[in-house]
Design a protein around this motif. Structure first.
Motif, PDB file in Angstrom:
ATOM      1  N   ARG A 184      -8.821   6.579  -5.350  1.00  0.00           N
ATOM      2  CA  ARG A 184      -8.375   7.755  -4.599  1.00  0.00           C
ATOM      3  C   ARG A 184      -8.859   9.040  -5.261  1.00  0.00           C
ATOM      4  O   ARG A 184      -9.213  10.000  -4.578  1.00  0.00           O
ATOM      5  CB  ARG A 184      -6.858   7.775  -4.475  1.00  0.00           C
ATOM      6  CG  ARG A 184      -6.342   6.741  -3.523  1.00  0.00           C
ATOM      7  CD  ARG A 184      -4.852   6.768  -3.463  1.00  0.00           C
ATOM      8  NE  ARG A 184      -4.363   5.591  -2.788  1.00  0.00           N
ATOM      9  CZ  ARG A 184      -3.551   5.622  -1.761  1.00  0.00           C
ATOM     10  NH1 ARG A 184      -3.119   6.765  -1.306  1.00  0.00           N
ATOM     11  NH2 ARG A 184      -3.152   4.512  -1.199  1.00  0.00           N
ATOM     12  N   ILE A 185      -8.870   9.068  -6.575  1.00  0.00           N
ATOM     13  CA  ILE A 185      -9.312  10.280  -7.267  1.00  0.00           C
ATOM     14  C   ILE A 185     -10.807  10.492  -7.062  1.00  0.00           C
ATOM     15  O   ILE A 185     -11.245  11.611  -6.792  1.00  0.00           O
ATOM     16  CB  ILE A 185      -8.943  10.219  -8.758  1.00  0.00           C
ATOM     17  CG1 ILE A 185      -7.436  10.313  -8.906  1.00  0.00           C
ATOM     18  CG2 ILE A 185      -9.616  11.341  -9.531  1.00  0.00           C
ATOM     19  CD1 ILE A 185      -6.945  10.073 -10.299  1.00  0.00           C
ATOM     20  N   THR A 186     -11.595   9.438  -7.159  1.00  0.00           N
ATOM     21  CA  THR A 186     -13.035   9.609  -6.960  1.00  0.00           C
ATOM     22  C   THR A 186     -13.357   9.910  -5.505  1.00  0.00           C
ATOM     23  O   THR A 186     -14.329  10.603  -5.216  1.00  0.00           O
ATOM     24  CB  THR A 186     -13.821   8.372  -7.428  1.00  0.00           C
ATOM     25  OG1 THR A 186     -13.326   7.218  -6.765  1.00  0.00           O
ATOM     26  CG2 THR A 186     -13.718   8.200  -8.921  1.00  0.00           C
ATOM     27  N   SER A 187     -12.543   9.412  -4.574  1.00  0.00           N
ATOM     28  CA  SER A 187     -12.793   9.670  -3.158  1.00  0.00           C
ATOM     29  C   SER A 187     -12.373  11.068  -2.737  1.00  0.00           C
ATOM     30  O   SER A 187     -13.090  11.747  -2.010  1.00  0.00           O
ATOM     31  CB  SER A 187     -12.048   8.650  -2.296  1.00  0.00           C
ATOM     32  OG  SER A 187     -12.517   7.358  -2.541  1.00  0.00           O
ATOM     33  N   TYR A 188     -11.188  11.495  -3.180  1.00  0.00           N
ATOM     34  CA  TYR A 188     -10.632  12.765  -2.726  1.00  0.00           C
ATOM     35  C   TYR A 188     -10.681  13.863  -3.776  1.00  0.00           C
ATOM     36  O   TYR A 188     -10.397  15.016  -3.473  1.00  0.00           O
ATOM     37  CB  TYR A 188      -9.191  12.566  -2.248  1.00  0.00           C
ATOM     38  CG  TYR A 188      -9.094  11.588  -1.111  1.00  0.00           C
ATOM     39  CD1 TYR A 188      -9.551  11.927   0.148  1.00  0.00           C
ATOM     40  CD2 TYR A 188      -8.560  10.328  -1.305  1.00  0.00           C
ATOM     41  CE1 TYR A 188      -9.480  11.035   1.199  1.00  0.00           C
ATOM     42  CE2 TYR A 188      -8.470   9.429  -0.272  1.00  0.00           C
ATOM     43  CZ  TYR A 188      -8.926   9.784   0.980  1.00  0.00           C
ATOM     44  OH  TYR A 188      -8.850   8.885   2.008  1.00  0.00           O
ATOM     45  N   GLY A 189     -11.000  13.539  -5.010  1.00  0.00           N
ATOM     46  CA  GLY A 189     -11.218  14.526  -6.059  1.00  0.00           C
ATOM     47  C   GLY A 189     -10.001  15.359  -6.404  1.00  0.00           C
ATOM     48  O   GLY A 189      -8.907  14.847  -6.590  1.00  0.00           O
ATOM     49  N   TYR A 190     -10.231  16.641  -6.484  1.00  0.00           N
ATOM     50  CA  TYR A 190      -9.200  17.561  -6.954  1.00  0.00           C
ATOM     51  C   TYR A 190      -8.037  17.665  -5.970  1.00  0.00           C
ATOM     52  O   TYR A 190      -6.912  17.933  -6.369  1.00  0.00           O
ATOM     53  CB  TYR A 190      -9.802  18.936  -7.208  1.00  0.00           C
ATOM     54  CG  TYR A 190     -11.001  18.867  -8.123  1.00  0.00           C
ATOM     55  CD1 TYR A 190     -10.846  18.512  -9.456  1.00  0.00           C
ATOM     56  CD2 TYR A 190     -12.274  19.117  -7.649  1.00  0.00           C
ATOM     57  CE1 TYR A 190     -11.941  18.419 -10.296  1.00  0.00           C
ATOM     58  CE2 TYR A 190     -13.370  19.033  -8.477  1.00  0.00           C
ATOM     59  CZ  TYR A 190     -13.198  18.684  -9.798  1.00  0.00           C
ATOM     60  OH  TYR A 190     -14.284  18.587 -10.621  1.00  0.00           O
ATOM     61  N   LEU A 191      -8.297  17.423  -4.692  1.00  0.00           N
ATOM     62  CA  LEU A 191      -7.234  17.434  -3.700  1.00  0.00           C
ATOM     63  C   LEU A 191      -6.237  16.304  -3.966  1.00  0.00           C
ATOM     64  O   LEU A 191      -5.026  16.491  -3.791  1.00  0.00           O
ATOM     65  CB  LEU A 191      -7.824  17.308  -2.296  1.00  0.00           C
ATOM     66  CG  LEU A 191      -6.853  17.388  -1.133  1.00  0.00           C
ATOM     67  CD1 LEU A 191      -6.164  18.750  -1.128  1.00  0.00           C
ATOM     68  CD2 LEU A 191      -7.567  17.148   0.169  1.00  0.00           C
ATOM     69  N   ALA A 192      -6.726  15.156  -4.414  1.00  0.00           N
ATOM     70  CA  ALA A 192      -5.834  14.048  -4.746  1.00  0.00           C
ATOM     71  C   ALA A 192      -4.948  14.400  -5.935  1.00  0.00           C
ATOM     72  O   ALA A 192      -3.760  14.074  -5.947  1.00  0.00           O
ATOM     73  CB  ALA A 192      -6.645  12.785  -5.049  1.00  0.00           C
ATOM     74  N   VAL A 193      -5.513  15.073  -6.913  1.00  0.00           N
ATOM     75  CA  VAL A 193      -4.720  15.476  -8.084  1.00  0.00           C
ATOM     76  C   VAL A 193      -3.658  16.483  -7.683  1.00  0.00           C
ATOM     77  O   VAL A 193      -2.479  16.338  -8.017  1.00  0.00           O
ATOM     78  CB  VAL A 193      -5.639  16.052  -9.183  1.00  0.00           C
ATOM     79  CG1 VAL A 193      -4.822  16.598 -10.332  1.00  0.00           C
ATOM     80  CG2 VAL A 193      -6.603  14.992  -9.682  1.00  0.00           C
ATOM     81  N   THR A 194      -4.055  17.506  -6.926  1.00  0.00           N
ATOM     82  CA  THR A 194      -3.111  18.537  -6.514  1.00  0.00           C
ATOM     83  C   THR A 194      -2.022  17.949  -5.627  1.00  0.00           C
ATOM     84  O   THR A 194      -0.836  18.222  -5.811  1.00  0.00           O
ATOM     85  CB  THR A 194      -3.840  19.668  -5.763  1.00  0.00           C
ATOM     86  OG1 THR A 194      -4.875  20.165  -6.602  1.00  0.00           O
ATOM     87  CG2 THR A 194      -2.891  20.793  -5.390  1.00  0.00           C
ATOM     88  N   GLY A 195      -2.403  17.122  -4.667  1.00  0.00           N
ATOM     89  CA  GLY A 195      -1.427  16.519  -3.772  1.00  0.00           C
ATOM     90  C   GLY A 195      -0.484  15.558  -4.464  1.00  0.00           C
ATOM     91  O   GLY A 195       0.716  15.528  -4.176  1.00  0.00           O
TER      92      GLY A 195
END
Length: 88
Positions: free
Chosen positions: A10-21
């Motif tokens: 999920r982190i590699t797919s969605y990047g910083y948005l995944a971390v923030t969310g």
């Protein structure tokens, strides 16, 4: 139970948005696991920039805190009086 490979995917797919969310909502995976996976990816593969991971984590925490306060302020006392006996 979340598999660690799923967090990394999920982190590699969605990047910083995944971390923030993940930090802001704390769902569908724990924010601690997301931050650990994001920092490991940033440090080992350079897929993510560690400073943007940090900024996403801080932004998500501030967003969650600022959204949670008014919700608790508006319905907190009423919910406590109504359901507090069931919780403990």
């Amino acid at each position: 139970m979340v598999v660690h490979g799923d967090v990394a995917h999920r982190i590699t797919s969605y990047g910083y948005l995944a971390v923030t969310g993940a930090v802001a909502l704390d769902v569908p995976m724990p924010d601690e696991a997301t931050l650990i996976a994001a920092t490991v990816l940033a440090g080992t593969t350079q897929v993510l920039n560690i400073w943007f991971v940090f900024a996403g984590a801080v932004g998500g925490a501030i967003l969650c805190d600022n959204a949670g306060f008014p919700i608790g302020h508006e319905i907190g006392l009423a919910a406590d009086c109504r359901y507090g006996g069931y919780i403990g």
